[in-house]
Write an enzyme that holds these catalytic residues in place. Structure first.
Site, mmCIF file in Angstrom:
data_model
loop_
_atom_site.group_PDB
_atom_site.id
_atom_site.type_symbol
_atom_site.label_atom_id
_atom_site.label_comp_id
_atom_site.label_asym_id
_atom_site.label_seq_id
_atom_site.Cartn_x
_atom_site.Cartn_y
_atom_site.Cartn_z
ATOM 1 N N ASP A 149 -2.332 19.035 -14.586
ATOM 2 C CA ASP A 149 -2.262 17.578 -14.639
ATOM 3 C C ASP A 149 -3.397 17.112 -15.550
ATOM 4 O OD1 ASP A 149 -2.525 14.824 -14.225
ATOM 5 O OD2 ASP A 149 -1.762 14.953 -12.177
ATOM 6 N N TYR A 209 -5.397 14.381 -7.554
ATOM 7 C CA TYR A 209 -4.432 13.281 -7.499
ATOM 8 C C TYR A 209 -3.364 13.479 -8.574
ATOM 9 C CZ TYR A 209 -2.531 8.532 -7.846
ATOM 10 O OH TYR A 209 -1.699 7.441 -7.885
ATOM 11 N N LYS A 253 -2.757 7.990 -19.939
ATOM 12 C CA LYS A 253 -4.054 7.362 -20.205
ATOM 13 C C LYS A 253 -4.439 7.436 -21.676
ATOM 14 C CE LYS A 253 -5.646 7.848 -15.408
ATOM 15 N NZ LYS A 253 -5.527 6.447 -14.990
#
Length: 456
Positions: free
Chosen positions: A265, A165, A293
């Site tokens: 990522d 993702y 995050k």
């Protein structure tokens, strides 16, 4: 149940009752969510907050490893904001840094000393980071990486992998959780849109492959027309899957040989698997990497870091990157405070406690007779009901017994432990041994209930 259910689809879970269960109630959250629907679609502000049984929750405060909801429940939290809260909820160092910055300024539409300090820390900690640009979300940072890869190479094609993702934009939300009847053959997957309303034309620059297969990737890159390869260096959005032995090293070599930009990522893995992210832990350096995050412990910060010649295209190469809230001062203060707190001692503690939690869960589920794999990393791991060995790629995950696992997380919630329904568990520095003991006791009770009332 197949793994291809979207995370925002509310599951149907049979009631599991136990006379030993504490009297947890979530009626107040259910009422608030229903009221919210007058103003918020589904009562929430992100689809990823919908797929919660028995209801999406409404919280009043967070403290350390705990969340306190509107029903008065104290919940041990393993969502951790879906990954950011590596220092736990409301850590004093971050709060104090943000309060101090608020006294001097919030948003300048210009540069600040705290932005420079945050950039310096990122470049010192992350192996690939010769330069860094800040943003507000991982989805934005990914868009910058894709643009740089195409600008630097003059090529169009981006290779991504099933189950990985990289944000919710049309040009990259492909094959994140595809149904196998739509995904095509394993050796030649077809892009599957992740959302209704997604432009089919947006897949024109995307090709999808199965992860952890170096031979196929090398053959594809040999054609010389791929701008960039983007991947989670460890597949932590789904499955917490390790790269195979030599895989990342082989991908790095193939990208270098063919002039292809390698993008990691690290929105989930960055500043969580190690102070320098997955690339530091595995010893493989990409050309570009995206972060979010855990970089700011809950503040809306993302970063795109990498080679100076690539990032400098933003300044001198005509490549556009912008954002009103990029490097907003309060968020930069939170970034500095968070990164300064990520010491070797903190990571040693996370490794020890996370390993104990993983081992305890593995043993407890086995004793209850529940077939499951607990795999990943002490800071972020995955629990997969129905598997007998760790998954190697996305298609292995489709064999997970998702319905049974959701019943398990529902039973945990009613014992005061909040865990993501997709199987991921995030750990913070505030999850001490007493919290882990309490968690394992809840796991044992939830496992007994699920085993007694479901066929596993």
């Amino acid at each position: 149940m197949a793994y291809d259910a979207q995370p925002w689809e509310t599951p149907t879970v049979s009631a599991i009752t136990s006379s030993s269960r504490p009297p947890f109630s979530f009626d107040g959250s259910a009422r608030q969510i229903k009221d919210n629907m007058r103003w918020l679609p589904g009562g929430v502000s992100s689809n990823f907050r919908l797929g919660v049984a028995p209801t999406p929750l409404v919280f009043e405060r967070g403290e350390g490893p705990y969340l306190f909801d509107v029903d008065g429940n104290r919940l041990i939290d393993y969502y951790l904001g879906m990954g950011p809260m590596i220092l736990g909820h409301s850590p004093s160092g971050v709060r104090e840094a943000v309060k101090a910055q608020a006294d001097t300024g919030i948003l300048f539409a210009g540069q600040s000393a705290v932005e420079t300090e945050a950039a310096r820390l990122v470049c010192e900690m992350v192996p690939c980071a010769e330069r860094v640009r800040f943003g507000s979300s991982g989805s934005e940072a990914v868009q910058g990486a894709l643009r740089l890869a195409r600008a630097a190479t003059g090529r169009r094609i981006i290779l991504k992998f099933e189950g990985h993702y990289h944000g919710w934009f049309d040009n990259i939300l492909w094959s994140t959780a595809p149904a196998l009847n739509a995904a095509g053959p394993e050796d030649a997957p077809v892009p599957v849109a992740g959302s209704i309303g997604q432009e089919a034309e947006a897949a024109g620059g995307i090709e999808v492959m199965a992860w952890n297969n170096l031979e196929r990737l090398e053959a594809r890159l040999a054609k010389g027309d791929v701008a960039g390869v983007i991947m989670e260096a460890a597949m932590c959005n789904a499955g917490a899957i390790h790269p195979g032995a030599g895989y990342l090293e082989g991908v790095r070599e193939a990208c270098t040989r063919t002039g292809t930009i390698l993008i990691f990522d690290e929105v989930i893995t960055g500043f969580r698997l190690s102070p320098g992210g997955a690339q530091k832990r595995f010893g493989v350096t990409p050309d570009l990497a995206t972060f979010g995050k855990a970089i700011a412990n809950g503040f809306p910060v993302a970063a795109l870091a990498g080679r100076a010649d690539l990032l400098d295209l933003f300044a001198t190469g005509g490549v556009v990157h912008g954002g009103t809230y990029n490097a907003q001062c309060l968020s930069m203060a939170a970034t500095v405070a968070t990164l300064q707190a990520l010491t070797p001692e903190l990571f040693a503690t996370l490794e020890n406690r996370g390993t104990r939690l993983m081992d305890g869960m593995r043993d407890t589920l086995a004793e209850a007779g529940i077939p499951a794999v607990v795999a990943g990393f002490p800071q972020v791991f995955h629990v997969a009901f129905g598997l007998s060995e760790p998954a190697r790629d996305y298609r292995d995950l489709t064999r997970i017994n998702r319905q049974a696992y959701i019943a398990f997380t529902t039973a945990l919630l009613e014992r005061g432990v909040r865990a993501l329904e997709r199987g991921a568990w995030f750990l913070s520095s505030e999850h001490d041994d007493a919290v882990i003991d309490e968690t394992l006791a809840a796991v044992a009770g939830a496992a007994r209930d699920v085993k007694s009332q479901m066929s596993l």
